[in-house]
Design an enzyme around this catalytic site. Sequence first.
Site, PDB file in Angstrom:
ATOM      1  N   HIS A   1      16.137   1.235   8.286  1.00  0.00           N
ATOM      2  CA  HIS A   1      15.266   0.220   8.893  1.00  0.00           C
ATOM      3  C   HIS A   1      13.896   0.271   8.233  1.00  0.00           C
ATOM      4  CE1 HIS A   1      13.182  -2.244  11.816  1.00  0.00           C
ATOM      5  NE2 HIS A   1      14.348  -2.548  12.358  1.00  0.00           N
TER       6      HIS A   1
ATOM      7  N   ARG B   1       8.097  -8.277  13.297  1.00  0.00           N
ATOM      8  CA  ARG B   1       7.988  -9.189  12.152  1.00  0.00           C
ATOM      9  C   ARG B   1       8.546 -10.563  12.490  1.00  0.00           C
ATOM     10  NH1 ARG B   1      11.496  -6.813   8.504  1.00  0.00           N
ATOM     11  NH2 ARG B   1      12.109  -5.302  10.096  1.00  0.00           N
TER      12      ARG B   1
END
EC number: 1.3.5.1
Length: 714
Positions: free
Chosen positions: A257, A273
Amino acid sequence: MKITYCDALIIGGGLAGLRASIACKQKGLNTIVLSLVPVRRSHSAAAQGGMQASLANAKKSEGDNEDLHFLDTVKGSDWGCDQQVARMFVTTAPKAIRELASWGVPWTRIKKGDRPAVVNGEHVIITERDDRHGYILSRDFGGTKKWRTCFTADATGHTMLYAVANEALHHKVDIQDRKDMLAFIHHDNKCYGAVVRDLITGEISAYVSKGTLLATGGYGRVYKHTTNAVICDGAGAASALETGVAKLGNMEAVQFHPTALVPSGILMTEGCRGDGGVLRDKFGRRFMPAYEPEKKELASRDVVSRRILEHIQKGYGAKSPYGDHVWLDIAILGRNHVEKNLRDVRDIAMTFAGIDPADSEEQTKDNMQGAPTNEPEYGQAMAKQKGWIPIKPMQHYSMGGVRTNPKGETHLKGLFCAGEAACWDLHGFNRLGGNSVSEPVVAGMIIGDYFASHCLEAQIEINTQKVEAFIKESQDYMHFLLHNEGKEDVYEIRERMKEVMDEKVGVFREGKKLEEALKELQELYARSKNICVKNKVLHNNPELEDAYRTKKMLKLALCITQGALLRTESRGAHTRIDYPKRDDEKWLNRTLASWPSAEQDMPTIEYEELDVMKMEISPDFRGYGKKGNFIPHPKKEERDAEILKTILELEKLGKDRIEVQHALMPFELQEKYKARNMRLEDEEVRARGEHLYSFNVHDLLDQHNANLKGEHHE
């Protein structure tokens, strides 16, 4: 010796196991769920960002459907997934969302009118329609064409797990926690349950069943730096491997990740995000647009992880006692948004890093000193703000697992597998964010039904003596660990294994380092046979648990490393710097690892071909990096021509997109899940007197016609 009998035995109390248990109870089966921890503490609760399903309710979700979700999933997998499984998944996901809503999951809802948002680093206003007020809202996630990820702020896994656990209890599922599965009971290539150790008393007993379903999650803890909980050590998958019959698929496919908190490794959800947060380097410059101009921070996870590390390797990482990192800036979203929609992220950052990520106050301009002026592609330097979160890529998800067919059946008859423990193969070589928390629920629905049907028809065909022999074998092994004359320390071996995996089998892989890793892991595996446990009690003994699990973990580490060494290409999360191209000509296949003999010190590796001529979407340019960075399959053009011909012929006959899809790639699915998903925009189509679904056939045609426009390989 204690033996417990049941119809359906489910090992693992996360979303997949609990949802499958509900399917079993709905068919009247005597069902037992065994869990290492109280089920509401299963790792499913750690999922933050959301669950993907093509509802098409909100403004930024308009036009979404199963076809687009399928396309995103296949491209995200770098064409490594089972496309029939992907179709089963995307067709069922909208039904799963609504089922969960009926069970009490408080999905974040649409509010009509204007709402502020951040898109591509810019503050914008999104206007939601009045008639969509109160419907389920979706947020943006990486690698998707539409905003598709349904969420409950940033605690989606938590709310889902609690709702499914409550429903399982409502159905009176027998849930037993603090139970550790040691080995599967099997005879004549059939599974009849498991040998289980009570973690509190130390008692070893057998659970004998007509069918067994494994749902114990991933194997992230074979790495040192991981977002996974301590229970995610892959012991369930390793126990399947140890039967000598079940096989593991694509173990080298390990996801890292991009945004794990430094140094703790706690996940900072992709929702950061997706909601508009950006990545910055040590000079405060936003750097992702320079690498991925189209998707930027919302490229697929494997892509963003590589770009972060590339940027750090260029010397643009911020320094810290824990190594170089970059910054995640969600202060740009505004305090109100962070405190409302990313409150768990804020709480984690404040608790474990002493940072309030909503704080946009300028902290220092020291980071701007020496900022290059001749690199405009990275943007302007800016003073560091107090709220920026230190992050870097860490191991996060296991795409590999126990290989199953689309029904969840493994190579060992009577043993099913679902969720992250399985290689169902929804994700191929890279998983999209939001598909992980979707998969266990959807797999629990689909595979749970197939599993329940098996248990209704199966019989227990193993005698008590054979069951007792399995119990005695485990008891003898516990005695050996406690009383042998070996000198090896379990924690020394385990720690070195984790370091080797981090250092040599991480985001970037190279042949020589993989060979070194393989050699050292073999040595560690040999040493693990001489582990002696210092704490001599059978009950409540964490050292004993670590001792018998570490040997299993080393087997998985060997499967990962051997698979990575042999796969001489780069595909999805598997990046070989010495073989940078995806090679569909040689490597369009699935790795299968097995351990037929207990005497082996290495897995047996074979491959399962992916048939291009049966794919709905043939392998093509994924959309990241250079267009020519893959070697096409020799049958690609033939399959593309077939696909295009079928679409054009059926369109002339007035067939809708779902009929076209079935012609391209039929797939089996229970009727209740295969039923067409209805969306609000469908009503608008009817109101205009148009043929339902036909308006999307052109989208499907464009998708398959892209190669004629030069949009695939060069």
